[in-house]
Every structure is written in structure tokens, then in C-alpha cells.
Scaffold this active site. Structure first.
Site, short mmCIF file in Angstrom:
data_model
loop_
_atom_site.label_atom_id
_atom_site.label_comp_id
_atom_site.label_asym_id
_atom_site.label_seq_id
_atom_site.Cartn_x
_atom_site.Cartn_y
_atom_site.Cartn_z
N CYS A 20 49.45 -9.68 30.47
CA CYS A 20 48.91 -10.67 31.64
C CYS A 20 49.43 -10.22 33.10
O CYS A 20 49.67 -11.51 34.14
CB CYS A 20 49.47 -11.69 31.15
SG CYS A 20 48.58 -12.88 29.52
N HIS A 27 44.59 -14.43 25.92
CA HIS A 27 46.01 -14.69 26.22
C HIS A 27 45.55 -15.98 27.10
O HIS A 27 44.65 -16.03 28.03
CB HIS A 27 46.70 -14.10 26.69
CG HIS A 27 47.09 -13.04 25.93
ND1 HIS A 27 48.32 -11.97 26.04
CD2 HIS A 27 46.66 -12.53 24.99
CE1 HIS A 27 48.44 -11.35 25.27
NE2 HIS A 27 47.28 -11.57 24.28
N CYS A 52 52.71 -10.98 29.50
CA CYS A 52 53.18 -9.89 28.40
C CYS A 52 52.91 -8.69 29.74
O CYS A 52 51.77 -9.23 30.49
CB CYS A 52 52.44 -10.26 27.13
SG CYS A 52 50.56 -10.20 28.07
N GLU A 54 47.22 -16.35 30.61
CA GLU A 54 46.87 -15.98 31.70
C GLU A 54 45.33 -15.82 31.80
O GLU A 54 45.44 -16.66 32.80
CB GLU A 54 48.09 -15.20 31.95
CG GLU A 54 49.62 -15.73 32.00
CD GLU A 54 50.31 -15.55 30.58
OE1 GLU A 54 51.20 -15.23 31.08
OE2 GLU A 54 49.18 -15.75 29.76
#
Length: 192
Positions: free
Chosen positions: A115, A77, A112, A79
Site C-alpha cells: 500500500c 487491501h 504496508c 488502500e
């Protein structure tokens, strides 16, 4: 010895190297949104981007984009990639090292559940978010069981949060990704 790597797209290094210091939330978010937009246009990953910035100087320590599909790695992801690259560049895992400059994480979309954990454990002193989780779920992404009190939890841990910075622009990248037919991946989540 076993190992793994997560590679950023071919265009990434040159774009990242061209980013001058950015002052203010909107300028930093505009930079991150441009990384997300480029990732969508180039077809090199998901519609998410993030950047770790030095709070005072505005220097971009590291950017990151979502490369889950091309890397075949569920943890890739934006992040995660930004925090990992920032740690490599400062030579340590703690972006909150008291001997170094305070750092903040600027994310094109609110984190999310995974993250959110990365934000907490990274050591950043601040999180700046563009689109909201509802903007990501509107195109089909599952943001996971993030607690309802996540903002309070970050505040309790000394992490300031600013939300909805250029939200419409960030949400527009999500919609553009869906309109282009980008894959919506949810890791086998039932019903997703």
C-alpha cells in the site's frame, strides 16, 4: 478475455453514499475508522479501511475496505480498493491530475509495503494514517519490508504525511478483529 473484479461488501455502497463532506483530519479519519469497524462487525473482511478525499472540499471520492479473504485476492487491501474506485470515478489513473482537485488518502492503519507503493503511484498529495504498523503487527499481521525511511521518501515525492490521527480508535478496531477471531493472513510469510 481474462479479467478479475474485487467486490465491496453488500452494505458498502449505501454507507459510502451517505458520507457528507468531511473537513479536517479527525473527521475524515473517523469516517474511515467507521468503515473498518463495519467491515469487522459484518464479518466481510479485514480490519482496515481507507478513503480518497478531495483535500479542499472534503468530498469522499471513494472509500475502500480490506476484502482479501472474501475476494480471494491478495491485493484487495483497503488502500488499493479505495484508490482503484477513486480512479474509476474520476475516469483516470492519476489522482494527482493537475486539472483536477488535490486528493489525499486517509488510511485507518499506516500502509504496508504494497500500500506504500499504491500511495506513491496513485498521485495523492497527502497521506493521513490512524494506527501504526506496530498496532497491526501486534495482532499478527505482517506489514512487509517497508523501508525505515518511508516518511522521508514520501516527502521527497511531494506527499505530505500526518500520522497517529485517532490512533487509539483505529488500533481498537484491529484489536476487536483479533478478539473476534478474524483470520490473520500473511501470504505464506515464513514464521508469520
Amino acid at each position: 478475455m481474462s479479467s478479475f473484479t474485487i467486490d465491496m461488501p453488500d452494505w458498502f455502497d449505501a454507507m459510502e453514499a451517505e458520507v457528507p463532506p468531511r473537513h479536517g483530519d479527525e473527521a475524515r479519519m473517523a469516517t474511515v475508522i467507521e468503515f473498518a469497524r463495519r467491515n469487522v462487525v459484518e464479518g466481510t473482511g479485514g480490519p482496515f479501511a481507507a478513503g480518497v478525499f478531495e483535500c479542499e472540499s472534503g468530498r469522499l471520492v471513494a472509500a475502500g475496505v480490506n476484502v482479501v479473504v472474501p475476494s480471494r485476492t491478495a491485493i484487495a487491501h483497503a488502500e488499493v480498493t479505495a484508490v482503484a474506485l477513486a480512479g474509476q470515478r474520476i475516469g483516470g489513473f492519476d489522482l494527482g491530475d493537475p486539472d483536477g482537485p488535490a486528493m489525499e488518502l486517509v488510511a485507518s492503519t499506516a500502509p504496508c509495503v504494497m500500500c506504500l507503493g499504491v500511495t506513491i503511484w496513485s498521485g495523492v498529495s497527502r497521506l493521513v494514517c490512524g494506527a501504526r504498523a506496530v498496532d497491526a503487527t501486534a495482532i499478527g499481521f505482517d506489514e512487509g519490508p517497508r523501508p525505515d525511511d518511508w516518511l522521508e521518501e514520501l516527502a521527497h515525492r511531494g506527499i505530505g504525511v500526518e500520522r497517529d490521527v485517532l490512533r487509539e480508535e483505529a488500533a481498537g478496531v484491529l484489536r476487536a478483529y483479533a478478539e473476534r477471531g478474524g483470520p490473520i493472513y500473511n501470504g505464506g510469510v515464513p514464521g508469520a
